[in-house]
Motif scaffolding. Sequence first.
Motif, PDB file in Angstrom:
ATOM      1  N   THR A 185       0.954  -1.099  -0.161  1.00 42.88           N
ATOM      2  CA  THR A 185      -0.021   0.217  -0.080  1.00 42.88           C
ATOM      3  C   THR A 185       0.938   1.397  -0.090  1.00 42.88           C
ATOM      4  O   THR A 185       2.067   1.209   0.132  1.00 42.88           O
ATOM      5  CB  THR A 185      -0.904   0.025   1.262  1.00 42.88           C
ATOM      6  N   ASP A 187       1.054   3.440   2.399  1.00 42.44           N
ATOM      7  CA  ASP A 187       1.652   3.426   3.773  1.00 42.44           C
ATOM      8  C   ASP A 187       2.711   2.518   3.979  1.00 42.44           C
ATOM      9  O   ASP A 187       3.346   2.371   5.023  1.00 42.44           O
ATOM     10  CB  ASP A 187       0.469   3.395   4.661  1.00 42.44           C
ATOM     11  N   VAL A 271     -18.165  -5.346   0.463  1.00 44.73           N
ATOM     12  CA  VAL A 271     -17.244  -4.965   1.451  1.00 44.73           C
ATOM     13  C   VAL A 271     -16.216  -5.824   1.641  1.00 44.73           C
ATOM     14  O   VAL A 271     -14.856  -5.291   1.922  1.00 44.73           O
ATOM     15  CB  VAL A 271     -17.979  -4.696   2.935  1.00 44.73           C
ATOM     16  N   ASN A 274     -13.656  -5.512  -1.452  1.00 39.52           N
ATOM     17  CA  ASN A 274     -13.099  -4.139  -1.671  1.00 39.52           C
ATOM     18  C   ASN A 274     -11.972  -3.981  -0.420  1.00 39.52           C
ATOM     19  O   ASN A 274     -12.358  -3.870   0.557  1.00 39.52           O
ATOM     20  CB  ASN A 274     -14.130  -2.915  -1.601  1.00 39.52           C
ATOM     21  N   GLN A 276     -10.357  -1.280   0.378  1.00 37.64           N
ATOM     22  CA  GLN A 276     -10.586  -0.151   1.494  1.00 37.64           C
ATOM     23  C   GLN A 276     -11.645  -0.389   2.571  1.00 37.64           C
ATOM     24  O   GLN A 276     -11.389  -0.235   3.427  1.00 37.64           O
ATOM     25  CB  GLN A 276     -10.887   1.133   0.654  1.00 37.64           C
ATOM     26  N   PHE A 277     -12.988  -0.751   2.072  1.00 32.40           N
ATOM     27  CA  PHE A 277     -13.788  -1.034   2.760  1.00 32.40           C
ATOM     28  C   PHE A 277     -13.433  -2.234   3.976  1.00 32.40           C
ATOM     29  O   PHE A 277     -13.969  -2.015   5.090  1.00 32.40           O
ATOM     30  CB  PHE A 277     -15.156  -1.704   2.261  1.00 32.40           C
ATOM     31  N   GLU A 279     -10.468  -2.769   5.124  1.00 31.67           N
ATOM     32  CA  GLU A 279      -9.550  -2.169   6.023  1.00 31.67           C
ATOM     33  C   GLU A 279     -10.416  -1.372   7.005  1.00 31.67           C
ATOM     34  O   GLU A 279     -10.152  -1.385   8.086  1.00 31.67           O
ATOM     35  CB  GLU A 279      -8.584  -1.486   5.251  1.00 31.67           C
ATOM     36  N   TYR A 280     -11.419  -0.694   6.406  1.00 28.70           N
ATOM     37  CA  TYR A 280     -12.118   0.346   7.360  1.00 28.70           C
ATOM     38  C   TYR A 280     -12.860  -0.534   8.328  1.00 28.70           C
ATOM     39  O   TYR A 280     -13.002  -0.047   9.578  1.00 28.70           O
ATOM     40  CB  TYR A 280     -13.056   1.302   6.353  1.00 28.70           C
ATOM     41  N   LEU A 281     -13.521  -1.536   7.776  1.00 30.73           N
ATOM     42  CA  LEU A 281     -14.375  -2.389   8.776  1.00 30.73           C
ATOM     43  C   LEU A 281     -13.590  -3.336   9.543  1.00 30.73           C
ATOM     44  O   LEU A 281     -14.010  -4.163  10.515  1.00 30.73           O
ATOM     45  CB  LEU A 281     -15.566  -3.068   8.011  1.00 30.73           C
ATOM     46  N   ASN A 282     -12.325  -3.180   9.369  1.00 31.53           N
ATOM     47  CA  ASN A 282     -11.627  -4.490  10.163  1.00 31.53           C
ATOM     48  C   ASN A 282     -12.057  -5.777   9.725  1.00 31.53           C
ATOM     49  O   ASN A 282     -12.135  -6.700  10.665  1.00 31.53           O
ATOM     50  CB  ASN A 282     -11.234  -3.849  11.581  1.00 31.53           C
ATOM     51  N   TYR A 285     -10.307  -9.445   3.912  1.00 29.99           N
ATOM     52  CA  TYR A 285     -10.131  -9.090   2.463  1.00 29.99           C
ATOM     53  C   TYR A 285     -10.059 -10.337   1.723  1.00 29.99           C
ATOM     54  O   TYR A 285      -9.109 -10.893   1.877  1.00 29.99           O
ATOM     55  CB  TYR A 285      -9.103  -8.112   2.175  1.00 29.99           C
ATOM     56  N   LYS A 417     -19.487  -4.837  12.988  1.00 27.60           N
ATOM     57  CA  LYS A 417     -18.919  -3.610  14.097  1.00 27.60           C
ATOM     58  C   LYS A 417     -19.339  -3.962  15.633  1.00 27.60           C
ATOM     59  O   LYS A 417     -18.700  -3.175  16.448  1.00 27.60           O
ATOM     60  CB  LYS A 417     -19.441  -2.291  13.730  1.00 27.60           C
TER      61      LYS A 417
END
Length: 419
Positions: A185, A187, A271, A274, A276-277, A279-282, A285, A417
């Motif tokens: 990525t 980062d 999700v 994807n 990005q989703f 990673e956001y929702l932990n 993938y 979540k």
Amino acid sequence: MLYYFLNYLKTEFKISIIGGGMFQFITFRVTMALLLSLVISLLLGKRIIRLLQRKQIGETIRELGLQGENTKKGTPTMGGLIILAAIIIPTLLFAQVANVYIWLVLLCTVWLGLIGFVDDYIKVFKKNKEGLAGRFKILGQIGLGLIVGTTLYFNNDVVVSRELMGAEKLAPYERRLTNHPERVTRDGQRFVDVKTPITTIPFVKNHEFNYAKLISWIPGAEKYTFIVYILIVIFIITAVSNGANITDGLDGLATGVSGIIGICLGIFAYVSGNIQFAEYLNIMYIPNLGELSIFIAAFVGACVGFLWYNAYPAQVFMGDTGSLALGGIIAALAFIVRKELLIPIFCGVFLVELLSVMLQVSYFKYTKKKYGEGRRILKMSPLHHHYQKLGYHESKISVRFWIITIMCVVFTIATLKMR
């Protein structure tokens, strides 16, 4: 097929079709699959219903003493053919059929559709109300579960993505596939594809469960995890398929419930596919999962389109051709998106309907053996017939079961979540 065809024209002949670039976007192909499935189910459905009426392929109704059952006699059945066509055709046209998940769900659709078709054929043309013997249905479901479980466990295209942490060590029971490229990525995070029998477990902090842990307490038993996994796949596919089959007893009931569940699985596929989703929702993938959204869009469109004719008063019944396939597809999708442990929640209606039959039959046999007279827990099973006996109109029962399914689906999505 259109995806491959347009790419072939562009690469081999340098021919670019106006608008062909849109096929590179999954969102476009998902939309087109949904719209085409609706068109097929609405337009083709009307013709199939007329054909079934001309051939006098009507439902044979058992005398159960239910309100309005006599009006259903002669209603065309085997309408599941409409659903199958509305799922298969858009998927073949818009999805990358070489994707392991696509051909696997297409196999489920055709496999269980054929089993249901044979069952309906025996009922309608052979005038045998029992249809295909139960043992043959179970054998067919077990065979499919064996194929699905083996593919998901051993196929090297079925992977999850893991971040390399520390000294590049992966968690136990995870095997890195060296022939899969590493992803880095912006980062500087490094992700690799791994083979692991892992799934999502709700309400816990790490949110994941590895099937190897079920037998890890036995020294050296981890190498036999595939047996445990495949047996679980067989059990769940059989249970959900039969649950959908039992639920198909009122106009629009199984169709509406299946469509709502399909939306839930579509969200999970989107999700989880994807990065990005995810990673956001932990959440995990799952590479190459995006194509599955096209199949799910066709699945939902087929259910909605069929509901046009199947809603009260039904002009056609799906029969086992449709109900067995819908349940099996849902179970297979749940395993692919690694949400099978959430099935008791989002398939709550199927589960309760199946349990109502099992409990009714078991209690009747128990009381007959003990007291010499069989007794019942419900006025009639499955559960929807119990409410009919209480005087509820079938359209009210169907809509309320849809509402319950919506509530179950919302709660299921919230578990992403809730930890």
